[in-house]
Design an enzyme around this catalytic site. Structure first.
Site, PDB file in Angstrom:
ATOM      1  N   GLU A 197      10.063  19.388  23.955  1.00 30.63           N
ATOM      2  CA  GLU A 197       9.968  19.359  25.418  1.00 30.63           C
ATOM      3  C   GLU A 197       9.408  18.031  25.921  1.00 30.63           C
ATOM      4  OE1 GLU A 197       8.018  23.031  26.625  1.00 30.63           O
ATOM      5  OE2 GLU A 197       9.964  24.022  26.591  1.00 30.63           O
ATOM      6  N   GLU A 362      15.008  27.835  23.366  1.00 27.72           N
ATOM      7  CA  GLU A 362      13.967  28.854  23.509  1.00 27.72           C
ATOM      8  C   GLU A 362      14.363  29.776  24.655  1.00 27.72           C
ATOM      9  OE1 GLU A 362      10.094  27.080  23.898  1.00 27.72           O
ATOM     10  OE2 GLU A 362      10.482  25.620  22.319  1.00 27.72           O
TER      11      GLU A 362
END
Ligand code: GAL
Length: 728
Positions: A197, A362
């Site tokens: 991320e 995710e």
């Protein structure tokens, strides 16, 4: 009042669900179900990423370093039994691989990968640079990120590093090379995830290394101090720089007084820094990985040109989708326009604009929470499936759940995985298994293109300007919510189009309608491109404050809307935020540019409040074969209804299916076959009405007429489409 789309009596014609008579010439040819959908709709661009999933694939995030080794084999078997065939691993395991500087230990992951190979489990390997070890940051504190006061963000959480420290880049190259060399040819590995991320947690960087790199970035960009001073308007408040050593990134100043042009360049700089950090890793991995293995990273964050990241550096873009944030007690939806978990469809739309066939690295599978913050409820029965299919509907061909089993220690003990602490089979695991079977049934859809009615145009200059400019941010945020809610409730699907100076006219011309809500920053090149688009027959919709600034964020000394005024055929002499003391008109919210018509533009609506009551707020101007709508305010459902109705905009669902506002409809298309998703986000039954016979992919059954979607239910159908196939 906004017309309800189901209100047939009040519709002007069955195909036009919007609230205004279509403009003469605006009516397009009727959608002929026997014809080619490309006549009136815009399936997404055929642009493909280097990597393409061949079939829907399920994965899960797994942390072998957090579990006793005795559990690994059983975990892999249980995953396989649920239909999971990919694990994402290692993205936080730097200390396991390099317990001391330059000493590598691959044994733990070697053993795990051996089990994966035996079990036929494929692996996405994460580079662990989001979590530099304690030995590293103690020895090289320059690797740490700092807050705006220059205080270092120390070891103990994650993402505490900066992208520009030469030492950190060297150490990053070291660990990535070691891992890529060691695992690049491993048969179980199919792809690589960079870091974790990028720009999450914080997208601001104020370390020493960043200040120095910012200075170099500016020297390269402007060459001379004079050019920098000009671009930053430093004659204002005597901010003129007389030596490069005086130039820094943002530092604490008297609050609120920051130079806005400097902040805009700083966003550009942070993005460049992140891209170069991603490229550093990608170049190494590509040297060692097998042909066909992909490089990706997960998530989509701010202060980052995700389009360049996706298109220039990665082979595949993956996103992290956590719709349960909509129900977090401490981060709840602000208002009804937010559309709760459904608003993740907007994020997925943005992801699709980077990568038409993306993956979800995710996907939420359990209640979320950090011990310090975030309180989310458990996904209710059906919601795990709903959210996964929401991702699939918007273009994901790969869904990997976060995470296999909830952690027993650490900050994320409340961020639940598929399995709970007790490791027993549970309701969520059963939902995953059922989803795996379903994805097989709807397998024909893998790689299908999203079908949209219009494009919402965005660009990074304006995104970053709105980050720093409160006038801009307020209208931009308001309008984005309104547009999304309008499109969702009226079933008018859209793409996001990233506009930049290099954008090709072909990218614009695929869409009959472009909605560019508030392009405050406008360049000559982009204005020319928009003109070409409209002259060729396109419909362009603009909102307030368009064309106000040039590329450094200076205001232009031109009648508004600046470089766009020829297109709109309007002028703006009066403008204001809606006065807090006055009664407001929800149709023309927040900011009002009072429009004056300069040429042949036609007035479509007038303000109903304030001292400019009766003055134009909405106009349309014919330019070449196309039209330009200019709205003087931020967008509202009422005005969107009027504009779309007047423009004769069409929805691909008009004569196929009707659905209540609460249900999202999505169409995807592949090789002439069309599929429709109907997603019910509510905890109540919702009824959709198939106006033509369709085939349910879940039930292998033809149907027509009313169908009840249970709470959180999703239906996927293939349309009967005689020209290509006979299903029924
Ligand atoms: C994501 C992150 C994961 C995990 C998850 C839950 O943003 O990539 O590592 O932290 O959130 O908090």
């Amino acid at each position: 009042m906004q017309r309800h789309w189901l209100d047939k009596e009040r519709r002007l014609r069955p195909e036009n669900r919007f609230g205004a008579e279509p403009a003469p010439g605006a009516e397009r040819e009727e959608t002929d179900l026997q014809g080619d959908p490309r006549d009136v709709l815009c399936p997404q661009e055929e642009k493909r990423q280097a990597f393409q999933w061949q079939q829907f694939t399920l994965g899960v995030c797994y942390y072998p370093e957090q579990w006793p080794e005795e559990l690994w084999a059983e975990d892999l078997q249980r995953m396989k039994a649920l239909g999971i065939s990919v694990v994402r691993i290692a993205e936080f395991a730097w200390t396991v691989f390099e317990p001391e500087e330059g000493h590598y230990d691959f044994s733990l992951f070697d053993r795990f990968l051996e089990l994966c190979a035996e079990a036929g489990m494929q692996v996405i390997f994460g580079t662990p640079t989001a979590t530099p070890p304690a030995w590293l940051t103690e020895k090289y504190p320059e690797a740490l990120n700092a807050d705006i006061h220059g205080h270092l963000l120390r070891h103990g959480a994650r993402r505490h590093y900066n992208y520009n420290s030469p030492e950190y880049r060297r150490l990053t190259a070291g660990i990535v090379t070691a891992l890529a060399e060691h695992y690049g040819q491993h048969p179980a590995v199919i792809g690589w995830q960079l870091d974790n991320e990028l720009n999450c947690e914080t997208d601001e960087f104020y370390s020493e290394a960043d200040h120095l790199a910012f200075r170099r970035f500016l020297q390269e960009k402007y060459q001379t101090l004079d050019a920098l001073n000009e671009a930053w308007g430093t004659r204002f408040w005597s901010q003129t720089y007389t030596d490069w050593d005086q130039v820094f990134g943002p530092r604490p100043v008297v609050p609120g007084g920051e130079n806005p042009h400097m902040l805009l360049d700083h966003s550009r700089f942070v993005s460049e820094s992140c891209l170069s950090f991603a490229a550093l890793q990608t170049d190494i991995i590509r040297k060692y990985c097998k042909p066909g293995d992909f490089v990706t990273t997960n998530g989509m964050f701010s202060n980052l040109d995700n389009h360049r990241l996706g298109q220039e550096i990665l082979d595949l873009f993956t996103f992290d989708s956590y719709p349960d944030f909509a129900f977090a007690r401490d981060r709840g939806a602000a208002d009804e326009r937010d559309m709760k978990d459904r608003r993740w469809s907007l994020r997925l739309t943005k992801v699709r604009s980077v990568c038409p066939h993306f993956g979800i690295m995710e996907q939420q599978s359990g209640p979320g929470g950090w011990t310090s913050c975030m309180e989310m409820p458990v996904p209710r029965p059906g919601q795990l499936r709903l959210w996964a299919l929401q991702s699939v509907a918007h273009g994901a061909d790969f869904i990997s759940f976060f995470r296999w089993r909830t952690a027993l220690f650490g900050t994320e003990i409340y961020w639940h995985g598929i399995l709970d602490y007790d490791n027993r089979d549970n309701r969520r695991a059963a939902e995953v298994a059922a989803l795996a079977k379903e994805l097989e049934k709807i397998g024909a859809l893998c790689g299908a293109n999203f079908v949209s009615s219009f494009a919402l145009v965005s660009d990074y200059d304006n995104e970053w300007d709105a980050r720093h400019d409160v006038w801009h941010r307020r209208v931009a945020e308001h309008s984005e919510k309104e547009i999304f809610a309008f499109a969702q409730k009226n079933h008018v699907p859209f793409d996001v189009l990233d506009l930049r100076d290099e954008t090709d006219i072909a990218a614009l011309s695929r869409y009959p309608v472009l909605l560019y809500p508030h392009p405050m920053i406008m360049t000559e090149r982009r204005a020319a491109l928009l003109k070409e688009y409209v002259e060729g027959g396109g419909t362009l919709i603009l909102g307030c404050r368009s064309g106000l600034k040039e590329v450094h964020g200076h205001v232009v000394m031109l009648p508004q809307p600046g470089l766009l005024r020829e297109l709109t055929g309007t002028d703006v002499r009066e403008f204001t935020f809606v006065h807090p003391d006055e009664e407001t008109d929800p149709a023309t919210p927040l900011f009002n540019d009072v429009l004056e018509v300069t040429g042949d533009a036609e007035v479509l609506a007038r303000y109903r409040h304030s001292f400019y009551r009766g003055e134009p707020c909405l106009t349309v101007n014919r330019v070449g074969k196309g039209s330009v709508y200019h709205l003087g305010s931020a967008f509202s459902g009422e005005m969107l209804d009027k504009i779309f109705g007047h423009a004769g905009a069409q929805s691909p669902f008009d004569r196929l299916v009707s659905a209540p506002e609460e249900v999202e409809l999505v169409m995807r298309e592949k090789d002439g076959r069309r599929f429709v998703f109907a997603l019910n986000y509510t905890d109540r039954d919702q009824t959709v009405f198939w106006k033509r016979p369709v085939k349910s992919l879940h039930k292998d059954a033809p149907m027509v007429g009313a169908q009840v979607l249970p709470p959180f239910g999703v239906e996927v159908v293939e349309l009967r489409y005689e020209r290509y196939n006979r299903l029924i």
